[in-house]
Motif scaffolding. Structure first.
Motif, PDB file in Angstrom:
ATOM      1  N   ILE A  10       0.829  -1.206   0.000  1.00  0.00           N
ATOM      2  CA  ILE A  10       0.000   0.000   0.000  1.00  0.00           C
ATOM      3  C   ILE A  10       0.866   1.259   0.000  1.00  0.00           C
ATOM      4  O   ILE A  10       0.603   2.206  -0.753  1.00  0.00           O
ATOM      5  CB  ILE A  10      -0.950   0.003   1.216  1.00  0.00           C
ATOM      6  CG1 ILE A  10      -1.965  -1.142   1.108  1.00  0.00           C
ATOM      7  CG2 ILE A  10      -1.682   1.339   1.326  1.00  0.00           C
ATOM      8  CD1 ILE A  10      -2.818  -1.324   2.347  1.00  0.00           C
ATOM      9  N   PHE A  14       0.987   3.973  -2.965  1.00  0.00           N
ATOM     10  CA  PHE A  14       0.623   5.348  -2.633  1.00  0.00           C
ATOM     11  C   PHE A  14       1.762   6.297  -2.976  1.00  0.00           C
ATOM     12  O   PHE A  14       1.532   7.433  -3.420  1.00  0.00           O
ATOM     13  CB  PHE A  14       0.279   5.444  -1.148  1.00  0.00           C
ATOM     14  CG  PHE A  14      -0.017   6.835  -0.687  1.00  0.00           C
ATOM     15  CD1 PHE A  14      -1.126   7.514  -1.137  1.00  0.00           C
ATOM     16  CD2 PHE A  14       0.831   7.472   0.201  1.00  0.00           C
ATOM     17  CE1 PHE A  14      -1.400   8.808  -0.711  1.00  0.00           C
ATOM     18  CE2 PHE A  14       0.578   8.763   0.631  1.00  0.00           C
ATOM     19  CZ  PHE A  14      -0.543   9.432   0.180  1.00  0.00           C
ATOM     20  N   LEU A 137     -16.160   2.039  -3.113  1.00  0.00           N
ATOM     21  CA  LEU A 137     -15.074   2.176  -2.148  1.00  0.00           C
ATOM     22  C   LEU A 137     -15.280   1.250  -0.945  1.00  0.00           C
ATOM     23  O   LEU A 137     -14.314   0.752  -0.365  1.00  0.00           O
ATOM     24  CB  LEU A 137     -14.978   3.635  -1.683  1.00  0.00           C
ATOM     25  CG  LEU A 137     -13.719   4.036  -0.919  1.00  0.00           C
ATOM     26  CD1 LEU A 137     -12.466   3.648  -1.690  1.00  0.00           C
ATOM     27  CD2 LEU A 137     -13.720   5.531  -0.657  1.00  0.00           C
ATOM     28  N   ALA A 141     -12.463  -1.218   0.541  1.00  0.00           N
ATOM     29  CA  ALA A 141     -12.084  -1.079   1.947  1.00  0.00           C
ATOM     30  C   ALA A 141     -12.302  -2.391   2.699  1.00  0.00           C
ATOM     31  O   ALA A 141     -11.536  -2.737   3.612  1.00  0.00           O
ATOM     32  CB  ALA A 141     -12.894   0.036   2.602  1.00  0.00           C
ATOM     33  N   LEU A 144      -9.281  -4.571   2.048  1.00  0.00           N
ATOM     34  CA  LEU A 144      -8.149  -4.094   2.842  1.00  0.00           C
ATOM     35  C   LEU A 144      -8.332  -4.435   4.316  1.00  0.00           C
ATOM     36  O   LEU A 144      -7.361  -4.731   5.026  1.00  0.00           O
ATOM     37  CB  LEU A 144      -7.992  -2.577   2.669  1.00  0.00           C
ATOM     38  CG  LEU A 144      -7.573  -2.100   1.276  1.00  0.00           C
ATOM     39  CD1 LEU A 144      -7.505  -0.575   1.246  1.00  0.00           C
ATOM     40  CD2 LEU A 144      -6.232  -2.693   0.874  1.00  0.00           C
ATOM     41  N   GLN A 145      -9.578  -4.423   4.758  1.00  0.00           N
ATOM     42  CA  GLN A 145      -9.874  -4.798   6.144  1.00  0.00           C
ATOM     43  C   GLN A 145      -9.489  -6.263   6.397  1.00  0.00           C
ATOM     44  O   GLN A 145      -8.843  -6.592   7.389  1.00  0.00           O
ATOM     45  CB  GLN A 145     -11.373  -4.599   6.415  1.00  0.00           C
ATOM     46  CG  GLN A 145     -11.811  -4.958   7.828  1.00  0.00           C
ATOM     47  CD  GLN A 145     -11.371  -3.941   8.869  1.00  0.00           C
ATOM     48  OE1 GLN A 145     -11.138  -2.789   8.543  1.00  0.00           O
ATOM     49  NE2 GLN A 145     -11.229  -4.376  10.106  1.00  0.00           N
ATOM     50  N   ALA A 159     -10.291   1.723   8.569  1.00  0.00           N
ATOM     51  CA  ALA A 159      -9.852   1.344   7.217  1.00  0.00           C
ATOM     52  C   ALA A 159     -10.414   2.313   6.180  1.00  0.00           C
ATOM     53  O   ALA A 159      -9.707   2.745   5.259  1.00  0.00           O
ATOM     54  CB  ALA A 159     -10.294  -0.083   6.907  1.00  0.00           C
ATOM     55  N   VAL A 160     -11.682   2.659   6.327  1.00  0.00           N
ATOM     56  CA  VAL A 160     -12.321   3.598   5.407  1.00  0.00           C
ATOM     57  C   VAL A 160     -11.679   4.986   5.523  1.00  0.00           C
ATOM     58  O   VAL A 160     -11.381   5.644   4.517  1.00  0.00           O
ATOM     59  CB  VAL A 160     -13.836   3.692   5.684  1.00  0.00           C
ATOM     60  CG1 VAL A 160     -14.478   4.753   4.796  1.00  0.00           C
ATOM     61  CG2 VAL A 160     -14.486   2.337   5.474  1.00  0.00           C
ATOM     62  N   THR A 163      -8.247   5.042   3.911  1.00  0.00           N
ATOM     63  CA  THR A 163      -8.352   4.968   2.450  1.00  0.00           C
ATOM     64  C   THR A 163      -8.759   6.310   1.853  1.00  0.00           C
ATOM     65  O   THR A 163      -8.161   6.786   0.881  1.00  0.00           O
ATOM     66  CB  THR A 163      -9.375   3.889   2.045  1.00  0.00           C
ATOM     67  OG1 THR A 163      -9.004   2.636   2.626  1.00  0.00           O
ATOM     68  CG2 THR A 163      -9.430   3.736   0.538  1.00  0.00           C
ATOM     69  N   ILE A 334      -6.591  -2.159  -4.783  1.00  0.00           N
ATOM     70  CA  ILE A 334      -6.273  -0.782  -4.375  1.00  0.00           C
ATOM     71  C   ILE A 334      -6.486   0.159  -5.554  1.00  0.00           C
ATOM     72  O   ILE A 334      -7.047   1.257  -5.421  1.00  0.00           O
ATOM     73  CB  ILE A 334      -4.827  -0.687  -3.856  1.00  0.00           C
ATOM     74  CG1 ILE A 334      -4.654  -1.498  -2.579  1.00  0.00           C
ATOM     75  CG2 ILE A 334      -4.454   0.769  -3.576  1.00  0.00           C
ATOM     76  CD1 ILE A 334      -3.211  -1.651  -2.148  1.00  0.00           C
ATOM     77  N   ALA A 337     -10.132   0.714  -5.978  1.00  0.00           N
ATOM     78  CA  ALA A 337     -10.657   1.633  -4.968  1.00  0.00           C
ATOM     79  C   ALA A 337     -10.299   3.070  -5.302  1.00  0.00           C
ATOM     80  O   ALA A 337     -11.153   3.965  -5.309  1.00  0.00           O
ATOM     81  CB  ALA A 337     -10.102   1.270  -3.599  1.00  0.00           C
ATOM     82  N   PHE A 338      -9.034   3.297  -5.575  1.00  0.00           N
ATOM     83  CA  PHE A 338      -8.563   4.665  -5.794  1.00  0.00           C
ATOM     84  C   PHE A 338      -9.066   5.246  -7.110  1.00  0.00           C
ATOM     85  O   PHE A 338      -9.431   6.414  -7.181  1.00  0.00           O
ATOM     86  CB  PHE A 338      -7.036   4.700  -5.750  1.00  0.00           C
ATOM     87  CG  PHE A 338      -6.462   4.615  -4.355  1.00  0.00           C
ATOM     88  CD1 PHE A 338      -7.233   4.189  -3.287  1.00  0.00           C
ATOM     89  CD2 PHE A 338      -5.144   4.955  -4.106  1.00  0.00           C
ATOM     90  CE1 PHE A 338      -6.716   4.101  -1.993  1.00  0.00           C
ATOM     91  CE2 PHE A 338      -4.608   4.873  -2.820  1.00  0.00           C
ATOM     92  CZ  PHE A 338      -5.409   4.443  -1.769  1.00  0.00           C
TER      93      PHE A 338
END
Length: 481
Positions: A10, A14, A137, A141, A144-145, A159-160, A163, A334, A337-338
Motif C-alpha cells: 500500500i 501510494f 469504495l 475497503a 483491505l480490512q 480502514a475507510v 483509504t 487498491i 478503490a482509488f
C-alpha cells in the motif's frame, strides 16, 4: 500474506500516486482551471485508457467474476447496449457540451430551462455519485480490512478513513489533471491483476491454452443470452438498459464527462469515448472469463465457496494463489478503490463549486482555491459517513445495489436531458424539483408491484427508463403553453 507485506504494498503504491500528483499539480492562477478541466490539454489516448480503470472499479473487479455462477455471462447483454450508448455520447453529447464550453455539464440545464433545473440536475448527480462511489469504495475497503486491518483488530471505519485520507491527499491539489495520469497507472494494475490471476489458475490446473478456453466456452456459467421475457436479465431488458444507463451514468455524469472535457477538442474527445468503449468491453470479457476459472479452481481443489459471491475472488487470491498473485491482486483492488473514488471526489468537488458556489465567476484566485479545498474536504467526510452506513445496512450483491440505486437517481437526469435536447418546449422551472423527486418514488412503487400489475413482469436495470419516462411526463405537464 502477512499484514506487513500488505502495508508495504500500500505504501509503495501510494508513493507512486503522490509522485504523479506532484508532477501534475499546478499552483497559482491556473490551479483551479487545472483542477476542474486540466486546461483542456489531456491526450485522448491517456484519458481513454485511464477511464477503463475508473469505470471498472471494484464492482467489476470483484463482483462481476463472482456473479457468473448465478448469472453466467448475461452481463455481456448489458455491455452490448453500453457500446450503443457510447456512440450516442460521442456524437450527441460531446459536441453539445464542447459547443457551450462547459465546465459542469449541468450548466446546460440552466440555459435550457432555468436555474432551478440546473441546481436539480447537479443535485441528482451528486446524490448518484455519492451513492455509487460509496458502494465501490466500500468493497475495496472491505478487502483491505480482511487483508490488513483485521490482523491488528483495527475497526472497519478506520480502514475507510485511512483509504479516503490517502485519496484526498493526492487529489486535493492536482484535481482532474492528476486523475487523468493516475488512472492510467491504476488501469494497468487492474488489468494486470486479472490477467495474472488467469495465468495462475491456468498454471495451477496444468491446463493448455486450448483446454482453458474450451473449459470456459463449454461451461454453463458462460451462457450469454436470456430470452425469457419475464426474467430480470432478459436480453432486450439488459440491452436497452445498457444503452440508457451508459448515457446516464457516463454521458450525463460529471465524473466521466469531466475527463472527456479535458481533451483539447471535440474530435479528440470522440476518439477517446469510442476507443474507451471498445477497451472497456474487452476488459469486461476478461473479468467474466476469470470468473468461470475461479469457480473451476475452487471445484477442482474442493474449496468451500463463500456465502457471498463478492468474497470469492478475494478469498482465493489472498489464501490459495500464492504470495506474488496475492500482491498483484492487492494492487488491483487498491487501484480499483482509488481509481473510482478519486475521480468521484474530484467530480463532486467540481459540481458543487461550479453549480452551487459559482466558483468559476469568482475573480480572487486565493478565495477560489480556499473554497475549493474546503469543499474537497467536505465531500471526503460525506463519503466516509455513507460508506460506514453502508457497512451497517448492506446485505445485497454490490453490483446489483449500484445499478439499483443508479436506476432511481439517474432517471431524472436522463429525463431532463432527453427532454431538453429532443424537444423545444419551455417549462415552469419552479416545479422541476417536485417532478424529479416524484419520478423515482413512482418508479419504486411500480417496481414493487410489477408482478401483480404487469402479468408477472419483473423490472431489471430498465427501471431507469421508466424513471426517465415519468420525469419527461412530469416535464410535459409543467410545460408552458
Amino acid at each position: 500474506m502477512s499484514a506487513t507485506t500488505v502495508a508495504l504494498v500500500i505504501l509503495l503504491y501510494f508513493g507512486f500516486l503522490m509522485l504523479i500528483s506532484k508532477l501534475t499539480s499546478v499552483s497559482g492562477e491556473g490551479q483551479s482551471e487545472s483542477f476542474f478541466i486540466a486546461n483542456r490539454s489531456s491526450k485522448w489516448y491517456l484519458v481513454a485508457y485511464g477511464m477503463v480503470g475508473a469505470t471498472l472499479s471494484g464492482v467489476t473487479f470483484i463482483s462481476v467474476p463472482g456473479t457468473v455462477a448465478t448469472s453466467g455471462w448475461s452481463y455481456l447483454q448489458f455491455m452490448m447496449g453500453n457500446m450503443v450508448g457510447y456512440v450516442v455520447i460521442a456524437y450527441v453529447l460531446i459536441p453539445l457540451f464542447y459547443s457551450q464550453k462547459l465546465i459542469s455539464i449541468y450548466e446546460y440545464l440552466k440555459d435550457r430551462f432555468g436555474v432551478k433545473s440546473y441546481k436539480t440536475g447537479s443535485f441528482f448527480f451528486m446524490l448518484s455519485q455519492t451513492i455509487g462511489a460509496s458502494f465501490r469504495l466500500y468493497l475495496a475497503a472491505l478487502v483491505l480490512q480482511l487483508a490488513f486491518f483485521d490482523a491488528y483488530n483495527i475497526p472497519f471505519w478506520v480502514a475507510v478513513l485511512v483509504t479516503i485520507f490517502l485519496i484526498w491527499l493526492y487529489t486535493f491539489k492536482g484535481g482532474i489533471k492528476t486523475i487523468v495520469w493516475t488512472d492510467t497507472l491504476q488501469t494497468t494494475f487492474l488489468l494486470l491483476a486479472a490477467i495474472w490471476t488467469i495465468y495462475t489458475i491456468y498454471n495451477s490446473l496444468n491446463m493448455s491454452v486450448d483446454s482453458m478456453f474450451s473449459t470456459v466456452y463449454e461451461s454453463k456459467m458462460s451462457d450469454i443470452f436470456v430470452w425469457d421475457w419475464k426474467a430480470g436479465n432478459f436480453f432486450w431488458k439488459q440491452f436497452l438498459a445498457g444503452i440508457f444507463i451508459t448515457i446516464s451514468m457516463n454521458g450525463l455524469d460529471q465524473n466521466i464527462m469531466q475527463k472527456n472535457l479535458t481533451c483539447k477538442n471535440v474530435s479528440e474527445a470522440q476518439k477517446n469515448v469510442l476507443w474507451f468503449a471498445l477497451a472497456f468491453f474487452i476488459a469486461t470479457v476478461v473479468f467474466l472469463f476469470l470468473g468461470v476459472l475461479l469457480y473451476e479452481f475452487a471445484a477442482y481443489n474442493a474449496i468451500s465457496l463463500p456465502t457471498r459471491s463478492d468474497e470469492l475472488y478475494p478469498m482465493l487470491a489472498l489464501h490459495h494463489f500464492g504470495l506474488f498473485t496475492a500482491i498483484v491482486f492487492l494492487l488491483g483492488i487498491i487501484a480499483a478503490a482509488f481509481s473510482s473514488a478519486d475521480s468521484a471526489l474530484t467530480a463532486l468537488t467540481t459540481a458543487f463549486c461550479i453549480d452551487f458556489l459559482n466558483l468559476n465567476e469568482e475573480e480572487d484566485t486565493s478565495i477560489k482555491n480556499k473554497k475549493r479545498k474546503l469543499v474537497h474536504v467536505m465531500f471526503s467526510f460525506i463519503l466516509f459517513l455513507v460508506i460506514v452506513g453502508f457497512r451497517l445496512l448492506n446485505d445485497d450483491s454490490v453490483v446489483s445495489s449500484v445499478f439499483k440505486a443508479a436506476g432511481y437517481t439517474y432517471g431524472p437526469l436522463l429525463g431532463l436531458f432527453v427532454f431538453g435536447i429532443f424537444t423545444k418546449k419551455k417549462i415552469n422551472d419552479n416545479y422541476v424539483l417536485i417532478v424529479c423527486l416524484l419520478s423515482p418514488v413512482l418508479s419504486y412503487i411500480l417496481n414493487i408491484y410489477s408482478t401483480e400489475l404487469l402479468f408477472g413482469y419483473q423490472f431489471g436495470f430498465e427501471i431507469l427508463l421508466v424513471n426517465a419516462g415519468f420525469t419527461m411526463l412530469g416535464l410535459t405537464l409543467i410545460s408552458k403553453k
